[in-house]
Design a protein around this motif. Structure first.
Motif, short mmCIF file in Angstrom:
data_model
loop_
_atom_site.label_atom_id
_atom_site.label_comp_id
_atom_site.label_asym_id
_atom_site.label_seq_id
_atom_site.Cartn_x
_atom_site.Cartn_y
_atom_site.Cartn_z
N GLY A 142 8.07 -0.84 -4.01
CA GLY A 142 7.34 -0.36 -2.84
C GLY A 142 7.53 1.09 -2.50
O GLY A 142 6.84 1.61 -1.61
N ASN B 260 -2.41 -3.25 -2.25
CA ASN B 260 -2.93 -2.57 -1.07
C ASN B 260 -2.60 -3.42 0.16
O ASN B 260 -2.49 -4.65 0.07
N THR C 222 -2.71 -8.37 2.53
CA THR C 222 -2.73 -7.63 1.26
C THR C 222 -4.04 -7.87 0.52
O THR C 222 -4.68 -8.92 0.68
N LYS D 258 -4.21 0.72 3.49
CA LYS D 258 -3.29 1.58 2.75
C LYS D 258 -3.26 1.17 1.28
O LYS D 258 -3.00 0.02 0.96
N ASN E 147 -1.37 1.27 -2.02
CA ASN E 147 0.00 1.48 -2.48
C ASN E 147 0.04 1.83 -3.96
O ASN E 147 0.27 2.97 -4.32
N TYR E 148 -0.18 0.85 -4.83
CA TYR E 148 -0.13 1.07 -6.27
C TYR E 148 -1.50 0.81 -6.88
O TYR E 148 -2.16 -0.17 -6.52
N ASP F 201 4.51 0.09 -10.13
CA ASP F 201 4.17 1.51 -9.99
C ASP F 201 4.22 2.26 -11.31
O ASP F 201 3.93 3.45 -11.36
#
Length: 402
Positions: free
Chosen positions: A137, A184, A256, A292, A294-295, A333
Motif C-alpha cells: 500500500g 483503487n 474498492t 483514489k 493506488n496501483y 506495485d
C-alpha cells in the motif's frame, strides 16, 4: 528439478536469514533493520550497495565483463500491520506486525541468488538486485523510480516474483498481458439533512440515498462493462448515524474497485460519479465523491514473459510451469516498474501449508492470514530461478553481439 548445488548447500543460511527477518517485521517505509540486514549481507559478499532509494530501499550492483546490458531482479521487504497467531520459534517479535505475505522469503531468495552470483560470475553485464520497501500500500516501487532507480541505473528489463499458497512447491505460474489487477479505493459522503426519525419528512435521509447509490453501482459492471472483461466494485463500509431515533446529516460509502485495464477503471470511475451525483440530486441531497487510484494493473510484457517461462522450465521442467496462469484481482506495485521497463512478474508455488513448524495457527496458510508462513523449501528454487534468469539474459545479449 535442476537446482544449483552451491545454492542448495547454502540453504540453511538462507533459511536463517529468512526466519530472522520474519521475526522482526517492519511496515512500509520503516524497514530500517531489514534494509540494514540486506546491505550488510551484500557488502560482506563484495557487492556494492546503494541505499536510500525509495526511502529504505537497497540496491545491490553486480558487474562482470564488458557488456552494457543490465537486468533488474526485485524483491519486496515490508510486512503487514496485523497480529501473528503462530507461536513457533521465529514468530513475530513485534506486536501488531507480521510477515503474512512472504516478503521475508522474497528477500531471502534474492539474497541467496546474490550470494551465488557474487562467487560464480557466469554473466556479462550488470545484475541489479532491487530490494524494495513499501509494497503493501505504500507504493515503494513508484518511490524508487521517482528517486532515479531506472535513470541512474539503466536496465534492459526487470523481473519480480511472489509466492503463491495453494500451488505445489516446485511449480511456477505466469501469463503474458494482465496478471494482477489495479487497486483503487473510493470514499463517497452523502450529505442530507438530519431530523427526528419519527418525522422523516422534515429531513433528507442520507442513509436511504447511500443505499440507492450502492445498489445502482452494482449495475456498472453488469450493464456498462463488457462481459468479456473482469472488474470488481465492492462497497466494504457504510458509516452513518449515532442513535436509533435520529436521522443523521450524512452517510459515508467506502470500498474498492479492481480491473485489469486503465480504460475499465476510467469507465467505472466516471459511471460511479454520475450515478452518485444524480441519485443524490433526485433526493435533494449532495455528495462529495473521492476516487483514489493506488496501483495500476500489472501487465507482463510478452517477450520477457516467454523468456522467463523458458528459464522456469529449465529449472523445474515443462510440466511444472503454467504459462497461462489465471490472473488475480489482487494488486502489486511492481506494476509501476512494468510501466517503466519491459519485464515479467511470476508466481512460485508455496504449497498447502504442511511445511509450517509446530506452533502455527489453526488458520490456513493463505496470504494475509495470521497463520501464514513462507515455505523455506522455496528458497533454493527461487534463488536458482533468479540466477538462471540473470545468466540467460546477459549471456544471450553477449552472444547476439558477437
Amino acid at each position: 528439478m535442476k537446482l544449483i548445488d552451491p545454492i542448495v548447500q547454502f540453504h540453511a543460511e538462507i533459511q536463517q536469514i529468512r526466519r530472522d527477518i520474519h521475526a522482526h517485521p517492519e511496515l512500509c517505509y520503516e524497514e530500517h533493520r531489514t534494509s540494514e540486514v540486506v546491505a550488510q549481507k551484500l557488502q560482506a559478499w563484495g557487492i556494492p550497495v546503494v541505499r536510500g532509494l525509495g526511502g529504505t530501499g537497497v540496491l545491490g550492483i553486480l558487474k562482470n565483463g564488458n557488456s552494457e546490458r543490465a537486468i533488474g531482479l526485485r524483491a519486496d521487504m515490508d510486512a503487514l500491520p496485523m497480529q501473528e497467531i503462530n507461536t513457533f520459534a521465529h514468530t513475530s517479535q513485534h506486536e501488531g506486525k507480521m510477515h503474512a505475505c512472504g516478503h521475508d522469503g522474497h528477500t531471502a531468495m534474492l539474497l541467496g541468488a546474490a550470494h551465488y552470483l557474487s562467487q560464480y560470475k557466469d554473466f556479462d553485464g550488470t545484475v541489479y538486485l532491487i530490494f524494495q520497501p513499501a509494497e503493501e500500500g505504500g507504493g515503494g516501487a513508484r518511490r524508487m523510480i521517482e528517486d532515479g532507480l531506472f535513470d541512474k541505473y539503466p536496465m534492459d528489463a526487470v523481473f519480480g516474483m511472489h509466492n503463491w499458497p495453494g500451488v505445489a512447491v516446485g511449480t511456477f505460474g505466469v501469463t503474458a498481458g494482465p496478471m494482477m489487477a489495479s487497486s483503487n479505493e473510493f470514499e463517497v459522503v452523502v450529505r442530507g439533512k438530519g431530523a427526528h426519525a419519527a418525522q422523516p419528512h422534515k429531513g433528507i435521509d442520507p442513509i436511504i440515498v447511500a443505499i440507492q447509490i450502492a445498489q445502482s453501482w452494482q449495475t456498472i459492471v453488469s450493464r456498462n462493462a463488457s462481459p468479456l472483461e473482469s472488474a470488481v466494485l465492492s462497497v466494504t463500509q457504510i458509516h452513518s448515524g449515532s442513535a436509533t431515533n435520529v436521522i443523521p446529516d450524512d452517510a459515508t460509502l467506502i470500498g474498492t474497485v479492481r480491473a485489469f485495464s486503465t480504460a475499465m477503471i476510467d469507465l467505472i470511475e466516471k459511471r460511479m460519479k454520475a450515478i452518485a451525483e444524480h441519485t443524490a440530486a433526485a433526493f435533494d441531497a449532495q455528495v462529495d465523491f473521492q476516487f483514489k487510484r493506488n496501483y495500476p494493473p500489472l501487465i507482463n510484457h510478452a517477450k520477457e514473459t516467454a523468456f522467463a517461462a523458458e528459464v522456469m522450465r529449465s529449472v523445474v521442467g515443462n510440466d511444472n510451469v503454467d504459462a497461462q496462469v489465471e490472473p488475480t484481482m489482487g494488486a502489486e506495485d511492481f506494476a509501476f516498474m512494468l510501466q517503466a521497463k519491459p519485464g515479467c512478474y511470476a508466481f512460485i508455488g508455496n504449497g498447502d501449508g504442511d511445511h509450517r513448524d509446530m506452533g502455527h495457527g489453526l488458520g490456513p496458510c493463505n496470504l494475509h492470514n495470521p497463520s501464514y508462513d513462507f515455505n523455506d523449501d522455496l528458497l533454493p528454487i527461487g534463488a536458482t530461478y533468479w540466477v538462471r534468469l540473470a545468466e540467460a539474459h546477459l549471456k544471450k545479449a553477449t552472444q547476439a553481439a558477437i
